[in-house]
Design a protein around this motif. Structure first.
Motif, PDB file in Angstrom:
ATOM      1  N   SER A 126     -12.337  49.145 -69.347  1.00 16.19           N
ATOM      2  CA  SER A 126     -12.778  47.876 -70.124  1.00 16.19           C
ATOM      3  C   SER A 126     -13.644  48.586 -71.134  1.00 16.19           C
ATOM      4  O   SER A 126     -13.899  47.680 -72.169  1.00 16.19           O
ATOM      5  N   ILE A 127     -14.278  49.603 -71.115  1.00 15.34           N
ATOM      6  CA  ILE A 127     -15.453  50.228 -71.919  1.00 15.34           C
ATOM      7  C   ILE A 127     -14.566  50.419 -73.314  1.00 15.34           C
ATOM      8  O   ILE A 127     -15.087  50.853 -74.344  1.00 15.34           O
ATOM      9  N   LEU A 128     -13.216  50.717 -73.106  1.00 14.12           N
ATOM     10  CA  LEU A 128     -12.475  50.899 -74.306  1.00 14.12           C
ATOM     11  C   LEU A 128     -12.514  49.784 -75.499  1.00 14.12           C
ATOM     12  O   LEU A 128     -12.147  49.929 -76.503  1.00 14.12           O
ATOM     13  N   ALA A 129     -13.044  48.575 -75.046  1.00  6.68           N
ATOM     14  CA  ALA A 129     -13.040  47.573 -75.880  1.00  6.68           C
ATOM     15  C   ALA A 129     -14.133  47.879 -76.974  1.00  6.68           C
ATOM     16  O   ALA A 129     -14.008  47.440 -78.145  1.00  6.68           O
TER      17      ALA A 129
ATOM     18  N   PRO B 188     -14.168  62.806 -63.096  1.00  8.10           N
ATOM     19  CA  PRO B 188     -15.324  62.490 -62.441  1.00  8.10           C
ATOM     20  C   PRO B 188     -16.529  63.274 -62.766  1.00  8.10           C
ATOM     21  O   PRO B 188     -17.658  62.768 -62.826  1.00  8.10           O
ATOM     22  N   MET B 189     -16.356  64.344 -63.548  1.00 12.21           N
ATOM     23  CA  MET B 189     -17.498  65.107 -64.129  1.00 12.21           C
ATOM     24  C   MET B 189     -18.483  64.281 -64.902  1.00 12.21           C
ATOM     25  O   MET B 189     -19.788  64.425 -64.813  1.00 12.21           O
ATOM     26  N   VAL B 190     -17.759  63.369 -65.491  1.00  7.90           N
ATOM     27  CA  VAL B 190     -18.676  62.572 -66.448  1.00  7.90           C
ATOM     28  C   VAL B 190     -19.125  61.266 -65.802  1.00  7.90           C
ATOM     29  O   VAL B 190     -19.910  60.615 -65.683  1.00  7.90           O
ATOM     30  N   SER B 191     -17.702  60.642 -65.273  1.00 12.18           N
ATOM     31  CA  SER B 191     -17.790  59.267 -64.661  1.00 12.18           C
ATOM     32  C   SER B 191     -18.857  59.061 -63.453  1.00 12.18           C
ATOM     33  O   SER B 191     -19.594  58.477 -63.415  1.00 12.18           O
ATOM     34  N   ASP B 192     -18.831  60.527 -62.712  1.00 14.43           N
ATOM     35  CA  ASP B 192     -19.565  60.255 -61.488  1.00 14.43           C
ATOM     36  C   ASP B 192     -21.138  60.384 -61.866  1.00 14.43           C
ATOM     37  O   ASP B 192     -22.013  59.771 -61.221  1.00 14.43           O
TER      38      ASP B 192
ATOM     39  N   TYR C  69     -21.921  47.519 -71.945  1.00 18.41           N
ATOM     40  CA  TYR C  69     -21.301  48.374 -72.874  1.00 18.41           C
ATOM     41  C   TYR C  69     -21.696  48.599 -74.131  1.00 18.41           C
ATOM     42  O   TYR C  69     -21.617  49.417 -74.903  1.00 18.41           O
ATOM     43  N   LEU C  70     -22.184  47.344 -74.883  1.00 17.00           N
ATOM     44  CA  LEU C  70     -22.495  47.431 -76.023  1.00 17.00           C
ATOM     45  C   LEU C  70     -23.754  47.937 -76.306  1.00 17.00           C
ATOM     46  O   LEU C  70     -24.077  48.611 -77.151  1.00 17.00           O
ATOM     47  N   MET C  71     -24.633  47.721 -75.098  1.00 14.17           N
ATOM     48  CA  MET C  71     -26.009  48.264 -75.149  1.00 14.17           C
ATOM     49  C   MET C  71     -26.038  49.540 -75.182  1.00 14.17           C
ATOM     50  O   MET C  71     -26.943  50.257 -75.473  1.00 14.17           O
TER      51      MET C  71
ATOM     52  N   THR D  54     -17.357  57.143 -79.376  1.00 19.55           N
ATOM     53  CA  THR D  54     -15.970  56.952 -79.021  1.00 19.55           C
ATOM     54  C   THR D  54     -15.663  58.003 -77.922  1.00 19.55           C
ATOM     55  O   THR D  54     -14.689  57.698 -76.854  1.00 19.55           O
ATOM     56  N   VAL D  55     -16.010  59.233 -78.038  1.00 23.65           N
ATOM     57  CA  VAL D  55     -15.751  60.489 -77.326  1.00 23.65           C
ATOM     58  C   VAL D  55     -16.363  59.974 -75.922  1.00 23.65           C
ATOM     59  O   VAL D  55     -15.559  60.279 -74.637  1.00 23.65           O
ATOM     60  N   LEU D  56     -17.566  59.681 -75.699  1.00 28.00           N
ATOM     61  CA  LEU D  56     -18.300  59.563 -74.440  1.00 28.00           C
ATOM     62  C   LEU D  56     -17.449  58.361 -73.650  1.00 28.00           C
ATOM     63  O   LEU D  56     -17.203  58.407 -72.600  1.00 28.00           O
ATOM     64  N   PHE D  57     -17.202  57.240 -74.529  1.00 32.69           N
ATOM     65  CA  PHE D  57     -16.616  55.992 -73.928  1.00 32.69           C
ATOM     66  C   PHE D  57     -15.170  56.344 -73.476  1.00 32.69           C
ATOM     67  O   PHE D  57     -14.656  55.844 -72.207  1.00 32.69           O
TER      68      PHE D  57
END
Length: 494
Positions: free
Chosen positions: A418-421, A397-401, A195-197, A384-387
């Motif tokens: 967890s990406i919210l970290a 699902p539009m973005v997640s899938d 996620y950091l990368m 922030t918006v993407l994560f």
């Protein structure tokens, strides 16, 4: 020597302040106590066979029967003696009582980043505290997700080192990047590193756009050359760890499925985890407002808040138990287990708490969107918006899938929330940069007041609406609310 102390005395004072507040917060460690971290206890139980063998034979085995039907020990515990980063991690985790080393890493790493961003030292200290004491970090510490908390602790210093490299301090920045990235990888929490990368990848895109716009691409490429060398060193240091993990992953549910195309579930590709499993811990869209309002979704799973004398639940059960506090509390706990009843009313299977960033920090973040002029703002906003969208998992699902199906390695990780970290770091950065913008005095006072008003109206206005008319946006009812009510009514009538 005196000049050195005069120049760095304030940093030493702030480091001492961090030590004081850390040990004050975890004062029981001073008398030999440690937090009861469930995952740590479970991990120690898994390692028992390995440690017994090591104590008897002097060498650690590479196989253990303690997990499942037997599995390689290098995914549970193995000494990577030739990995220098191992000793760096040990210095953090062993030199100080658990979990003070992790908390100090979070504080010092974030402080280093804010200093690199040229923030006033005391304001930088406030930003470090805001990031460190984000609720999610302490949820991880309390539950014993030690490697995950350590991985998050290296986020800030890695970003700081990259910024130093981009500013032309090539050898200094690249050396620190190699050091902190090697330690990050050695925490052995690949998901957090990934996620950091991903956040840094977005940063690279923003930097390339700005460099192309300002015609400084050659300087940027030189910086990236040094950083590529840093990444190569960090990867080589951790080669044994990464190689064994990659090999073992092929034999797990993250690898290729043994099922044929006709046996696999509809829509599954047969490689990587299933979407249902990966999306199990998806952040509810409405739950994102816990960034601003803590416990908006009831807080942690369980019925602890229901065992309070002033609550209607307690009063109803007390009538049956004769008012005895102990019996009433036990009855509520028993009913909670039988009826799958809990104070958390979101859609996750269970949770130990939300992602509260702090009301003031959220206000300053919104204010920063209006006032901060640094190009870092666009990287922070995009990330922030993407994560946040990715954290929604099955709810968006539009973005997640799209990422799950096509982005390399993304389908190897579960608990997408967890990406919210990473967002937990982005939000305080912009919040502190907003205050820095005020301190720099580059904004007209009338414009400043107007933007402050807008920010207060957005954050404070929303919080006020929730306080006055809470059901306008939220139901405060779990999906099985009616079933619980019916079962509870029958139980209390017996």
């Amino acid at each position: 020597m005196n000049n050195w102390f005069n120049k760095n005395g304030i940093h030493l004072a702030i480091i001492a302040f961090f030590v004081v507040i850390t040990f004050a917060y975890f004062s029981p460690v001073l008398v030999g106590k440690a937090p009861a971290q469930s995952d740590v206890i479970q991990s120690q139980a898994m390692q028992k066979e390995i440690m017994d063998f090591k104590e008897k034979d002097g060498k650690a085995p590479l196989w253990t029967n303690q997990m499942f039907g037997g599995m390689p020990a290098y995914q549970i515990w193995v000494p990577y003696a030739y990995n220098g980063a191992t000793y760096g991690i040990a210095l953090i985790t062993k030199a100080l009582p658990n979990p003070t080393g992790t908390v100090l890493l979070l504080l010092l790493g974030a402080y280093f980043l804010f200093i690199v961003l040229k923030v006033n030292p005391w304001l930088a200290a406030a930003g470090a505290i805001a990031f460190t004491f984000t609720m999610y970090n302490f949820v991880l510490i309390a539950s014993g997700h030690s490697s995950k908390a350590l991985a998050i602790g290296f986020f800030a210093p890695i970003i700081a080192s990259i910024l130093l490299t981009l500013r032309g301090r090539y050898w200094y920045g690249a050396s620190l990047t190699a050091l902190f990235l090697a330690l990050e990888i050695r925490t052995n929490h690949v998901q957090m590193t990934y996620y950091l990368m991903l956040a840094i990848f977005i940063f690279v895109i923003v930097e390339f756009y700005q460099a192309f716009k300002n015609k400084t691409v050659s300087n940027l490429l030189k910086s990236f050359g040094f950083l590529a060398f840093s990444v190569a060193i960090a990867l080589m240091i951790n080669a044994s760890l990464l190689w064994s993990t990659a090999e073992y992953a092929k034999e797990t549910n993250r690898g290729k499925s043994n099922l044929t195309a006709t046996e696999a579930a509809p829509g599954e590709k047969g490689a990587g985890m299933s979407k249902e499993y990966a999306y199990q811990w998806s952040q509810g869209v409405g739950e994102s407002f816990t960034f601003l309002i803590p416990d908006l979704y009831g807080g942690a799973s369980g019925v602890d808040k229901l065992v309070k004398p002033e609550g209607n639940m307690y009063k109803a059960v007390a009538e049956i138990t004769g008012g005895d506090p102990t019996q009433t509390a036990q009855a509520i706990q028993q009913l909670g287990g039988q009826l799958n009843m809990q104070q958390y009313w979101g859609e996750k299977p269970f949770t130990q708490g939300g992602y509260y960033f702090g009301a003031i920090i959220c206000f300053l973040f919104v204010f920063g969107l209006f006032i901060v002029r640094s190009q870092l703002k666009w990287w922070i906003l995009a990330t922030t918006v993407l994560f946040i969208l990715l954290s929604f998992g099955r709810h968006f699902p539009m973005v997640s899938d799209l990422f799950f199906d096509y982005f390399p390695l993304y389908n190897k990780f579960r608990a997408v929330e967890s990406i919210l970290a990473v967002v937990g770091l982005m939000v305080p950065i912009l919040a502190i940069l907003a205050i820095k913008e005020i301190q720099d005095g580059n904004t007209d006072q009338k414009v400043l007041i107007r933007k402050l008003t807008w920010s207060a109206a957005i954050t404070g206005g929303f919080a006020l609406i929730v306080a006055i008319v809470p059901t306008m946006f939220f139901s405060f009812k779990a999906s099985n609310h009616m079933q619980i009510v019916q079962a509870l009514t029958q139980s209390l009538q017996k």
